[in-house]
Scaffold this active site. Sequence first.
Site: not given
Ligand code: NAP
Length: 260
Positions: A46, A147
């Site tokens: 994703d 906050r």
């Molecule tokens: P990334 O490594 O590209 O993504 C982090 C994880 O979020 C990966 O497992 C990715 O799935 C999953 N993900 C992304 N979009 C999703 C969706 N719509 N529904 C379910 N899972 C999804 O991280 P990044 O480059 O920092 O940021 C990209 C996105 O990752 C952000 O938009 C954010 O929503 C998400 N993220 C989540 C967290 C968290 O949950 N704590 C932390 C950082 C970022 P794949 O393995 O399939 O790529």
Amino acid sequence: MERFTITTRVDEQSKQLGEQVKERLLHLGWMYDDQSPEILISVGGDGTMLHAVHQRIDMIDQVVFVGIHTGTLGFLTDYAVSEVDQLIEDLTTKSPKIDQVFLIQINRKNHRDLPPLFALNEARVENIIKTQRIEVFLNDEYLETFRGNGLCISGQLGSTAYNRSIAGAVIMPDFAALQMTEIAGIHHQLSKSLGSPLIVSPDTKIKLKSDSYYDTILAYDHLHVRLDGINEVTCSRSDKCVKFARYRKTSYIQRLHSLY
Ligand code: NAP
């Protein structure tokens, strides 16, 4: 659709699969066109699809997206690695249903308006060092003073991403909405905010005002900018949509099962 391009994650499996898809489509008479593709095939996760969408944000109306997931079933990707033959057949023989997902438009304001930013999953105003004090307005009506570390504004698609990790609600795909979720909210007698995720109509403008966003980050999908000097961030539904080509119906419940 016959003009295509491919975006792959950097791992070997995704790169090889991308090459394989490219060769097979060229062999079937499709034209590789990275400048003005009609369809973009994302190979990875994703996250890869998010990168692909942002790479094409200036021509988002002209491209449709389809994804192969090289891990588990994704939310933005419809095909598994074992289904590449099916994808090629679908691409070359079927007309897809087009699912349009609106982008979240993020406006930043100091003494003047800055160019808007766009997010598919979410926008987060976040500061992990210094407590934020953010006044929240819904369609210009005051809601609360929050906050804590920050606030996350996600759309339906982003409801399963960062939003879910901070106990936001998962929203089913037939329901367009914006959701505001607190990030480490502080709650006591002198610091009161809703404390639960708030789901609003997608036509709601969510304004986040602060006296000082110094050292605060605006993260939008995988991207971020600093908010120094900014005192207002507004999130709303954009006119811009991302078009996903759906050649078959994938159960959303099956996608959810990939999360747990
Ligand atoms: P990334 O490594 O590209 O993504 C982090 C994880 O979020 C990966 O497992 C990715 O799935 C999953 N993900 C992304 N979009 C999703 C969706 N719509 N529904 C379910 N899972 C999804 O991280 P990044 O480059 O920092 O940021 C990209 C996105 O990752 C952000 O938009 C954010 O929503 C998400 N993220 C989540 C967290 C968290 O949950 N704590 C932390 C950082 C970022 P794949 O393995 O399939 O790529």
